[in-house]
Write a protein that holds these residues in place. Structure first.
Motif, PDB file in Angstrom:
ATOM      1  N   PHE A 187       0.958  -1.471   0.017  1.00  0.00           N
ATOM      2  CA  PHE A 187       0.298   0.105   0.021  1.00  0.00           C
ATOM      3  C   PHE A 187       0.727   1.577   0.580  1.00  0.00           C
ATOM      4  CE2 PHE A 187      -3.044  -3.137   1.915  1.00  0.00           C
ATOM      5  CZ  PHE A 187      -3.738  -2.809   1.330  1.00  0.00           C
ATOM      6  N   ASP A 188       0.564   2.449  -1.474  1.00  0.00           N
ATOM      7  CA  ASP A 188       1.340   3.626  -1.242  1.00  0.00           C
ATOM      8  C   ASP A 188       1.140   4.348  -0.128  1.00  0.00           C
ATOM      9  OD1 ASP A 188       3.425   5.502  -1.811  1.00  0.00           O
ATOM     10  OD2 ASP A 188       2.404   5.308  -4.165  1.00  0.00           O
ATOM     11  N   THR A 189       0.633   4.426   0.755  1.00  0.00           N
ATOM     12  CA  THR A 189       0.475   5.313   2.015  1.00  0.00           C
ATOM     13  C   THR A 189       1.440   4.965   3.251  1.00  0.00           C
ATOM     14  OG1 THR A 189      -0.996   5.533   3.562  1.00  0.00           O
ATOM     15  CG2 THR A 189      -0.504   3.458   3.320  1.00  0.00           C
ATOM     16  N   ARG A 190       1.951   6.526   4.102  1.00  0.00           N
ATOM     17  CA  ARG A 190       2.218   6.480   5.058  1.00  0.00           C
ATOM     18  C   ARG A 190       1.168   6.353   6.247  1.00  0.00           C
ATOM     19  NH1 ARG A 190       7.157   8.420   5.453  1.00  0.00           N
ATOM     20  NH2 ARG A 190       7.635   9.777   3.695  1.00  0.00           N
ATOM     21  N   ALA A 191       0.095   5.404   6.041  1.00  0.00           N
ATOM     22  CA  ALA A 191      -1.099   5.278   7.080  1.00  0.00           C
ATOM     23  C   ALA A 191      -1.167   3.359   6.994  1.00  0.00           C
ATOM     24  CB  ALA A 191      -2.445   5.854   6.801  1.00  0.00           C
ATOM     25  N   PHE A 192      -0.360   3.123   6.683  1.00  0.00           N
ATOM     26  CA  PHE A 192      -0.400   1.484   7.041  1.00  0.00           C
ATOM     27  C   PHE A 192       1.249   1.786   8.070  1.00  0.00           C
ATOM     28  CE2 PHE A 192       1.364  -3.256   6.743  1.00  0.00           C
ATOM     29  CZ  PHE A 192      -0.428  -3.713   6.470  1.00  0.00           C
ATOM     30  N   VAL A 226       6.729   1.097  11.854  1.00  0.00           N
ATOM     31  CA  VAL A 226       7.433   1.416  10.837  1.00  0.00           C
ATOM     32  C   VAL A 226       6.113   1.928   9.950  1.00  0.00           C
ATOM     33  CG1 VAL A 226       8.398   0.409   8.901  1.00  0.00           C
ATOM     34  CG2 VAL A 226       9.468   0.286  11.637  1.00  0.00           C
ATOM     35  N   ASN A 227       6.021   2.310   8.720  1.00  0.00           N
ATOM     36  CA  ASN A 227       5.202   2.790   8.350  1.00  0.00           C
ATOM     37  C   ASN A 227       5.230   1.693   6.508  1.00  0.00           C
ATOM     38  OD1 ASN A 227       5.908   4.618   5.864  1.00  0.00           O
ATOM     39  ND2 ASN A 227       5.375   5.851   7.963  1.00  0.00           N
ATOM     40  N   ASN A 228       4.576   2.284   5.253  1.00  0.00           N
ATOM     41  CA  ASN A 228       4.765   1.582   4.338  1.00  0.00           C
ATOM     42  C   ASN A 228       5.875   2.367   3.348  1.00  0.00           C
ATOM     43  OD1 ASN A 228       3.455  -0.897   4.786  1.00  0.00           O
ATOM     44  ND2 ASN A 228       2.280  -0.228   2.708  1.00  0.00           N
ATOM     45  N   HIS A 229       5.956   3.686   3.655  1.00  0.00           N
ATOM     46  CA  HIS A 229       7.566   4.285   3.220  1.00  0.00           C
ATOM     47  C   HIS A 229       8.575   3.374   3.666  1.00  0.00           C
ATOM     48  CE1 HIS A 229       3.866   7.854   0.901  1.00  0.00           C
ATOM     49  NE2 HIS A 229       4.112   6.176   0.676  1.00  0.00           N
ATOM     50  N   ASP A 230       8.449   3.922   4.934  1.00  0.00           N
ATOM     51  CA  ASP A 230       9.941   3.638   5.547  1.00  0.00           C
ATOM     52  C   ASP A 230      10.233   2.508   4.484  1.00  0.00           C
ATOM     53  OD1 ASP A 230       9.355   5.249   7.421  1.00  0.00           O
ATOM     54  OD2 ASP A 230       9.108   4.260   8.489  1.00  0.00           O
ATOM     55  N   LEU A 231       9.970   1.408   4.615  1.00  0.00           N
ATOM     56  CA  LEU A 231       9.626  -0.392   4.053  1.00  0.00           C
ATOM     57  C   LEU A 231       9.949   0.100   2.449  1.00  0.00           C
ATOM     58  CD1 LEU A 231       6.700  -2.858   5.186  1.00  0.00           C
ATOM     59  CD2 LEU A 231       9.573  -2.704   6.407  1.00  0.00           C
ATOM     60  N   MET A 232       9.522   0.875   1.966  1.00  0.00           N
ATOM     61  CA  MET A 232      10.066   1.699   0.313  1.00  0.00           C
ATOM     62  C   MET A 232      11.688   2.288   0.583  1.00  0.00           C
ATOM     63  SD  MET A 232       6.103   2.894  -0.850  1.00  0.00           S
ATOM     64  CE  MET A 232       5.197   2.490  -1.329  1.00  0.00           C
ATOM     65  N   ARG A 242       0.831   0.100  -4.456  1.00  0.00           N
ATOM     66  CA  ARG A 242      -0.988   0.354  -4.625  1.00  0.00           C
ATOM     67  C   ARG A 242      -1.539   1.175  -3.874  1.00  0.00           C
ATOM     68  NH1 ARG A 242      -4.230  -4.632  -1.972  1.00  0.00           N
ATOM     69  NH2 ARG A 242      -6.626  -4.012  -2.711  1.00  0.00           N
ATOM     70  N   PRO A 243      -2.320   1.917  -5.187  1.00  0.00           N
ATOM     71  CA  PRO A 243      -2.774   2.937  -3.810  1.00  0.00           C
ATOM     72  C   PRO A 243      -3.721   2.782  -2.892  1.00  0.00           C
ATOM     73  CG  PRO A 243      -3.728   2.436  -6.261  1.00  0.00           C
ATOM     74  CD  PRO A 243      -2.448   1.923  -6.123  1.00  0.00           C
ATOM     75  N   VAL A 244      -3.977   3.458  -2.245  1.00  0.00           N
ATOM     76  CA  VAL A 244      -5.139   3.599  -1.065  1.00  0.00           C
ATOM     77  C   VAL A 244      -6.089   4.404  -1.144  1.00  0.00           C
ATOM     78  CG1 VAL A 244      -3.794   2.627   0.498  1.00  0.00           C
ATOM     79  CG2 VAL A 244      -4.208   4.928   0.306  1.00  0.00           C
ATOM     80  N   GLU A 245      -7.457   4.713  -0.682  1.00  0.00           N
ATOM     81  CA  GLU A 245      -8.627   5.269  -1.114  1.00  0.00           C
ATOM     82  C   GLU A 245      -8.434   6.185   0.169  1.00  0.00           C
ATOM     83  OE1 GLU A 245     -11.007   5.782  -2.727  1.00  0.00           O
ATOM     84  OE2 GLU A 245     -10.500   3.242  -3.373  1.00  0.00           O
ATOM     85  N   PRO A 246      -8.351   7.609  -0.342  1.00  0.00           N
ATOM     86  CA  PRO A 246      -8.209   8.559   0.858  1.00  0.00           C
ATOM     87  C   PRO A 246      -8.837   8.172   1.862  1.00  0.00           C
ATOM     88  CG  PRO A 246      -9.459   9.663  -0.967  1.00  0.00           C
ATOM     89  CD  PRO A 246      -9.437   8.058  -1.177  1.00  0.00           C
ATOM     90  N   GLY A 247      -8.965   8.688   3.322  1.00  0.00           N
ATOM     91  CA  GLY A 247      -8.907   8.417   4.504  1.00  0.00           C
ATOM     92  C   GLY A 247      -8.959   7.243   4.945  1.00  0.00           C
ATOM     93  N   PHE A 248      -7.708   6.365   4.327  1.00  0.00           N
ATOM     94  CA  PHE A 248      -7.382   4.816   4.955  1.00  0.00           C
ATOM     95  C   PHE A 248      -6.203   5.070   6.112  1.00  0.00           C
ATOM     96  CE2 PHE A 248      -3.939   1.459   4.790  1.00  0.00           C
ATOM     97  CZ  PHE A 248      -4.743   0.690   4.403  1.00  0.00           C
ATOM     98  N   SER A 249      -6.751   4.124   6.698  1.00  0.00           N
ATOM     99  CA  SER A 249      -5.256   3.581   7.768  1.00  0.00           C
ATOM    100  C   SER A 249      -5.367   2.166   8.442  1.00  0.00           C
ATOM    101  CB  SER A 249      -6.182   4.286   9.184  1.00  0.00           C
ATOM    102  OG  SER A 249      -5.433   4.857  10.500  1.00  0.00           O
ATOM    103  N   SER A 250      -4.029   2.359   8.676  1.00  0.00           N
ATOM    104  CA  SER A 250      -4.043   0.559   9.619  1.00  0.00           C
ATOM    105  C   SER A 250      -3.149   0.827   9.991  1.00  0.00           C
ATOM    106  CB  SER A 250      -3.888  -0.382   8.276  1.00  0.00           C
ATOM    107  OG  SER A 250      -3.701  -1.273   8.689  1.00  0.00           O
ATOM    108  N   HIS A 251      -3.148   0.148  11.836  1.00  0.00           N
ATOM    109  CA  HIS A 251      -2.129   0.507  12.579  1.00  0.00           C
ATOM    110  C   HIS A 251      -1.398  -0.263  13.563  1.00  0.00           C
ATOM    111  CE1 HIS A 251       0.180   3.465  16.131  1.00  0.00           C
ATOM    112  NE2 HIS A 251       0.489   4.352  14.530  1.00  0.00           N
ATOM    113  N   CYS A 252      -1.257  -1.115  13.712  1.00  0.00           N
ATOM    114  CA  CYS A 252      -1.235  -1.626  14.764  1.00  0.00           C
ATOM    115  C   CYS A 252       0.998  -2.115  15.783  1.00  0.00           C
ATOM    116  CB  CYS A 252      -1.014  -3.528  14.281  1.00  0.00           C
ATOM    117  SG  CYS A 252      -1.588  -3.842  15.991  1.00  0.00           S
TER     118      CYS A 252
END
Length: 281
Positions: A187-192, A226-232, A242-252
């Motif tokens: 997922f192309d986001t810092r919100a994962f 660690v967010n997905n941009h860190d992994l990238m 992979r693009p994500v929808e606006p407002g997407f968030s997944s955190h653990c």
């Protein structure tokens, strides 16, 4: 120690790491640690959780002083066969009762951060109300309840966050670094955001707490988000964004105060530190 340390599921990647740690640092002889496997392997006891009678019989015969339960159906198995959860949970109950009847002083369940869900942006403490989002998280939460009900203050559930490192082929970090397998989507986001913890740190910590008098619930993580941009940005990764929808968030992410106070681990390695050392892979 009157009986062996019994590691059920000791031939899984995490199980092998824990067995090695136990034999190296916490056992007088290799015979003090007994591992089981689901399929017949030379010299290794066979134990299948979904066959509760035979599983309990194996534990009764071995009379462990400590039992560590790393065996578990995986997420895809539970999704494909909902009845599997019921059989495995009955297996947990029966082997716990058998261990305690034989004099075991503790039963340690390898659980998962999946019990927390992914909707809260703050670190998860062991006292948080669980919100599992899938069959695997619900199964792990039910397993914790069964073991705790049977063993009381002789039970310990370890909630592992995202384990990576040698042998952890299904880990996202491992798949990103694998130049032979399929290229994973990311997922192309810092919100994962996840908490990635190295299998060697997990194994050493499990060996330490399993042979102590700790009970209840412990998070096993780093506390480092660690967010997905860190992994990238990690060297050597392969992925398809992979693009994500606006407002997407997944955190653990783990809150690790309790874990650090028990194990003394104050500076667990980060993902970037681990992959920069070729000896880790």
């Amino acid at each position: 120690m009157s009986g062996p340390i019994l590691l059920i599921g000791g031939t899984s990647p995490i199980g092998r790491a824990v067995a090695s740690e136990l034999r190296g640092a916490h056992a007088t002889t290799p015979a003090d640690v007994v591992v089981t496997t689901r399929t017949p392997t030379g010299g290794v006891p066979t134990l299948e959780l979904t066959s509760p009678d035979s599983a309990a019989g194996v534990v009764t015969d071995l009379r462990p002083s400590i039992m560590i339960v790393a065996a578990s159906p995986n997420a895809s198995q539970l999704d494909a066969d909902p009845e599997l959860a019921l059989a495995a949970l009955e297996g947990y109950r029966r082997i716990t009762e058998a261990a305690l009847s034989g004099g075991a002083r503790s039963v340690v369940l390898i659980s998962s951060a999946a019990v927390y869900g992914t909707q809260s942006n703050r670190p998860r403490t062991e006292d948080d109300v669980p919100h599992p989002e899938g069959a695997y998280g619900r199964f792990k939460l039910a397993a914790e309840a069964i073991v705790a009900a049977a063993a009381g203050d002789r039970s310990l559930s370890l909630r592992l966050f995202n384990v990576y490192g040698p042998g952890m082929r299904t880990s996202l970090v491992n798949r990103l670094l694998d130049d032979r397998g399929p290229v994973p989507e990311l997922f192309d986001t810092r919100a994962f955001v996840r908490d990635y913890v190295h299998v060697a740190d997990v194994a050493s910590g499990i060996a330490m707490v399993a042979t102590s008098a700790v009970s209840g619930i412990l998070n096993v993580g780093t506390g480092h988000p660690v967010n997905n941009h860190d992994l990238m940005e990690l060297p050597g990764t392969r992925f398809v964004a992979r693009p994500v929808e606006p407002g997407f968030s997944s955190h653990c992410v783990a809150e690790t105060t309790r874990w650090h106070s028990v194990t003394g681990a104050t500076a667990p390695r980060t993902v970037s530190e681990a992959i920069s050392d070729s000896t880790e892979w």
